[in-house]
Design a protein around this motif. Structure first.
Motif, PDB file in Angstrom:
ATOM      1  N   LYS A  95      40.243  27.874  39.956  1.00 31.92           N
ATOM      2  CA  LYS A  95      39.279  28.976  39.357  1.00 31.92           C
ATOM      3  C   LYS A  95      38.094  28.385  39.426  1.00 31.92           C
ATOM      4  O   LYS A  95      37.126  28.905  39.806  1.00 31.92           O
ATOM      5  CB  LYS A  95      39.790  29.385  37.932  1.00 31.92           C
ATOM      6  CG  LYS A  95      40.961  30.339  38.213  1.00 31.92           C
ATOM      7  CD  LYS A  95      41.172  31.221  37.182  1.00 31.92           C
ATOM      8  CE  LYS A  95      40.892  30.888  35.802  1.00 31.92           C
ATOM      9  NZ  LYS A  95      41.054  31.883  34.579  1.00 31.92           N
ATOM     10  N   LEU A 149      35.534  36.828  39.095  1.00 31.05           N
ATOM     11  CA  LEU A 149      36.161  36.596  40.539  1.00 31.05           C
ATOM     12  C   LEU A 149      36.284  37.928  41.107  1.00 31.05           C
ATOM     13  O   LEU A 149      36.141  39.122  40.434  1.00 31.05           O
ATOM     14  CB  LEU A 149      37.553  35.652  40.408  1.00 31.05           C
ATOM     15  CG  LEU A 149      37.492  34.582  39.622  1.00 31.05           C
ATOM     16  CD1 LEU A 149      38.817  34.054  39.507  1.00 31.05           C
ATOM     17  CD2 LEU A 149      36.857  33.591  40.588  1.00 31.05           C
ATOM     18  N   ALA A 150      36.659  37.960  42.505  1.00 30.75           N
ATOM     19  CA  ALA A 150      36.815  39.274  42.950  1.00 30.75           C
ATOM     20  C   ALA A 150      37.993  38.978  44.224  1.00 30.75           C
ATOM     21  O   ALA A 150      38.512  37.789  44.616  1.00 30.75           O
ATOM     22  CB  ALA A 150      35.693  39.783  44.137  1.00 30.75           C
ATOM     23  N   LEU A 151      38.481  40.297  44.296  1.00 28.40           N
ATOM     24  CA  LEU A 151      39.830  40.501  45.261  1.00 28.40           C
ATOM     25  C   LEU A 151      39.422  40.755  46.477  1.00 28.40           C
ATOM     26  O   LEU A 151      38.539  41.382  46.882  1.00 28.40           O
ATOM     27  CB  LEU A 151      40.747  41.329  44.834  1.00 28.40           C
ATOM     28  CG  LEU A 151      41.296  41.329  43.273  1.00 28.40           C
ATOM     29  CD1 LEU A 151      42.157  42.324  42.973  1.00 28.40           C
ATOM     30  CD2 LEU A 151      42.032  40.005  43.375  1.00 28.40           C
ATOM     31  N   PHE A 182      42.092  35.724  46.312  1.00 31.66           N
ATOM     32  CA  PHE A 182      40.552  36.007  45.363  1.00 31.66           C
ATOM     33  C   PHE A 182      39.389  35.041  45.774  1.00 31.66           C
ATOM     34  O   PHE A 182      39.576  34.267  46.483  1.00 31.66           O
ATOM     35  CB  PHE A 182      40.763  35.703  43.688  1.00 31.66           C
ATOM     36  CG  PHE A 182      41.446  34.415  43.471  1.00 31.66           C
ATOM     37  CD1 PHE A 182      40.282  33.566  42.741  1.00 31.66           C
ATOM     38  CD2 PHE A 182      42.540  34.198  43.418  1.00 31.66           C
ATOM     39  CE1 PHE A 182      40.882  32.278  42.408  1.00 31.66           C
ATOM     40  CE2 PHE A 182      43.171  32.913  42.946  1.00 31.66           C
ATOM     41  CZ  PHE A 182      42.268  31.948  42.586  1.00 31.66           C
ATOM     42  N   CYS A 183      38.316  35.413  45.484  1.00 30.24           N
ATOM     43  CA  CYS A 183      37.198  34.631  46.011  1.00 30.24           C
ATOM     44  C   CYS A 183      35.977  34.797  44.910  1.00 30.24           C
ATOM     45  O   CYS A 183      36.102  35.389  43.754  1.00 30.24           O
ATOM     46  CB  CYS A 183      36.567  35.221  47.440  1.00 30.24           C
ATOM     47  SG  CYS A 183      36.020  36.894  47.305  1.00 30.24           S
ATOM     48  N   VAL A 216      47.774  37.821  44.868  1.00 25.72           N
ATOM     49  CA  VAL A 216      46.577  38.422  45.387  1.00 25.72           C
ATOM     50  C   VAL A 216      45.774  37.084  45.950  1.00 25.72           C
ATOM     51  O   VAL A 216      45.973  36.067  45.567  1.00 25.72           O
ATOM     52  CB  VAL A 216      45.681  39.040  44.126  1.00 25.72           C
ATOM     53  CG1 VAL A 216      46.553  40.343  43.598  1.00 25.72           C
ATOM     54  CG2 VAL A 216      45.570  38.010  42.979  1.00 25.72           C
ATOM     55  N   VAL A 226      38.695  38.724  37.042  1.00 24.40           N
ATOM     56  CA  VAL A 226      38.345  39.935  38.003  1.00 24.40           C
ATOM     57  C   VAL A 226      37.630  41.001  37.217  1.00 24.40           C
ATOM     58  O   VAL A 226      36.672  41.559  37.745  1.00 24.40           O
ATOM     59  CB  VAL A 226      39.662  40.405  38.669  1.00 24.40           C
ATOM     60  CG1 VAL A 226      39.198  41.644  39.592  1.00 24.40           C
ATOM     61  CG2 VAL A 226      39.957  39.241  39.809  1.00 24.40           C
ATOM     62  N   TRP A 243      48.644  37.788  40.156  1.00 30.52           N
ATOM     63  CA  TRP A 243      47.695  38.740  39.455  1.00 30.52           C
ATOM     64  C   TRP A 243      47.419  38.530  37.960  1.00 30.52           C
ATOM     65  O   TRP A 243      46.221  38.392  37.690  1.00 30.52           O
ATOM     66  CB  TRP A 243      48.041  40.070  39.757  1.00 30.52           C
ATOM     67  CG  TRP A 243      47.158  41.088  38.874  1.00 30.52           C
ATOM     68  CD1 TRP A 243      47.462  41.969  37.965  1.00 30.52           C
ATOM     69  CD2 TRP A 243      45.682  41.433  38.997  1.00 30.52           C
ATOM     70  NE1 TRP A 243      46.470  42.908  37.519  1.00 30.52           N
ATOM     71  CE2 TRP A 243      45.464  42.357  38.159  1.00 30.52           C
ATOM     72  CE3 TRP A 243      44.726  40.682  39.762  1.00 30.52           C
ATOM     73  CZ2 TRP A 243      44.029  42.782  38.087  1.00 30.52           C
ATOM     74  CZ3 TRP A 243      43.652  41.171  39.658  1.00 30.52           C
ATOM     75  CH2 TRP A 243      43.015  42.316  38.757  1.00 30.52           C
TER      76      TRP A 243
END
Length: 308
Positions: free
Chosen positions: A228, A254-256, A171-172, A169, A249, A242
């Motif tokens: 991270k 964190l977000a995807l 992520f941000c 994935v 998440v 993931w």
């Protein structure tokens, strides 16, 4: 040589690059360490160090002896551990390795289980990329490791046992500007720095071709905890399997991100790696079993990608 003490003294000298510090490390006086190195040179019939006004440097013979000395000392430690653990696991050491992603979840969980069952066995964990871990394994510095195995499966010197796969994935930060866009393209992604660990060649080539750039990563770091923290405190993007960010998440740390019109990112390729044709110590055998069990028992939140 009647024992390994001279080799141990020589390795200490090479690692500390200073006679006084090396002597202190091996609990000798500096003259006694010098005599030990001279005796080793005499027994081998060659000079191992060039002494000069600024200190010393290893000769070509010294570099060669250092390489073999490290292997011999590691083998000696492994033999002592195996013998001491044969009857029970009430003592000894276990030298392990882990890639950045397994070290972020699976390996520490397995270490916790192992420590509860065998509290008297000392564990030492080396975290690095798969290339360095393979070198350390073949040099007998570690007994086995868990890491990405895509570049290792064809090596006849290695025994590779695959573990569960997890989807990759992107992520941000949960407030990243890209999350406000309804659909993302690769060009949108390239507006921001991308950080990651050293990528397997096949993954790196696929990403470079898709992005149309020679260097896909702006920041390379093999410590995933650092990555991270970097993502959670900046607009830097990153990618990972993931399983290592699922709980972050879920907790909103964190977000995807999802790229439209592009295939899903590669899955993980974790595996347990040891030397082919070599018996594991009792501690390593137990560790391997615990990793397998932990891998089967792991509960990972279901992956739900954002629409886009």
């Amino acid at each position: 040589m009647n024992d390994l003490r001279q080799l141990r003294h020589f390795v200490a000298l090479a690692e500390h690059s200073h006679f006084a510090r090396a002597a202190e490390a091996v609990h000798l006086s500096q003259p006694a360490l010098s005599r030990s190195i001279q005796a080793l040179e005499s027994s081998l019939g060659c000079n191992l160090v060039d002494r000069h006004s600024r200190g010393f440097s290893l000769t070509a013979h010294g570099q060669l002896v250092l390489e073999h000395a490290r292997r011999l000392l590691a083998g000696s430690r492994a033999l002592s551990n195996a013998v001491s653990q044969l009857g029970n696991l009430a003592s000894g050491e276990l030298h392990l390795g882990a890639g950045p992603y397994p070290a972020a979840r699976l390996v520490p969980q397995a270490m916790g289980r192992f420590a509860e069952r065998f509290p008297r066995v000392r564990m030492q964990l080396l975290i690095d990329n798969w290339q360095q871990l393979r070198t350390r394994l073949l040099d007998d510095e570690i007994e086995l490791f868990v890491a990405d195995t895509r570049e290792l499966a064809a090596d006849p010197r290695l025994r590779v046992e695959p573990l569960q796969e997890h989807p990759g994935v992107l992520f941000c930060h949960p407030l990243h500007p890209l999350l406000q866009r309804s659909a993302l393209s690769m060009q949108d992604l390239l507006e921001y720095p991308l950080a990651g660990t050293q990528l397997p060649d096949a993954v790196a080539d696929a990403l470079r071709q898709t992005a149309g750039v020679n260097e896909f990563l702006s920041i390379q770091c093999d410590n995933f905890m650092v990555l991270k923290e970097l993502v959670s405190s900046s607009r830097v993007l990153s990618m990972a399997p993931w399983d290592v960010i699922a709980h972050d998440v879920q907790a909103g740390r964190l977000a995807l991100l999802r790229l439209s019109g592009l295939p899903g990112m590669a899955t993980s390729a974790y595996g347990i790696v040891s030397r082919a044709g070599h018996s594991l110590s009792p501690a390593a055998e137990q560790w391997q079993q615990i990793v397998r069990q932990q891998d089967r028992d792991s509960v990972i939140p279901t992956l739900t990608l954002p629409r886009g």
